[in-house]
Design a protein around this motif. Sequence first.
Motif: not given
Length: 300
Positions: A226, A228, A230, A283, A285-286
């Motif tokens: 990815a 980024r 988390w 993402s 979020e998605k």
Amino acid sequence: MSKTIFLTGAGGMLGREFLRLAVVSDLRIIALSSQSSSLEQEFGNRYEYLQSEDFLRNGYDFSDIDVLLHCAFPRNNDSVGFAKGLDFQKYVFETAINGGVGAVANISSQSVYDSKRTAPADENTQVSPENRYAVSKYMSEQLLEVLCHEKNVPFTNLRMASLIGLDFHVRIINRFVKNAIEKGEISVNAGYQSFGFLDVRDAAVALLCLASADCEKWEKIYNIGAEREWGIVELAELAKNTVETYTGSKLSVLEINSSEDRLCSALDSTRFMSQFSWKPEISMEKFTQELVEMLLSAQK
């Protein structure tokens, strides 16, 4: 020109997603799996299917195979099952390379790097496998390199990020969302945990980009991950906020057992993204929104 791909582990999460994606491509794919009948029910006559037992018994003529895409790998908890899985991997490599395969792409893992790294690992980061799975992944890379050099066969090892999928419930983001929906709270063992999760659909796109490219230009190693990372508390807050948005309920995040332990699974994928014009599209979020929608729908 269309390529012929021999896909091992076709019934696994990544292999099956690759088959779903490749439906609209012009690739000819031979799908090897112990679940070949299940794959045939799902994909019909779009692909050719080979049962693992038949492959072990009769071998296969690899002279017309452009790329062996090796996704199969043992995750058995027992030592005997794990050893059998490694024997199978050796058999796959030797059968394909000695049989005239055009190129080999081996799915490796981010776990070959230090799990306590302080920054995303790139391909030059020192390898530091810390468990049986990671050591085996690294040794599979070494075995492939030796065998391919002997026959002058192009190859690459793809050090894949930890994959997430909507139905792959062992990942921590899946567990956070499930607990938020079912229990109304999320418990966090907060430390310095940082995750570089990659949606399996993005991983499958990466494999398609690689398989469709000129194998002679492959590098020996690529990281695929990815863009980024988390933190664990960030993931808990994302799960909480997303579930609240969809349900209208107020949830709590319980931070418990704070720890000084460090964990990082992030990767630097600059090399692969630059060479193959690929980047992750889904993402966190998605993914979390889709997961919440799926679990709430299942409750109705």
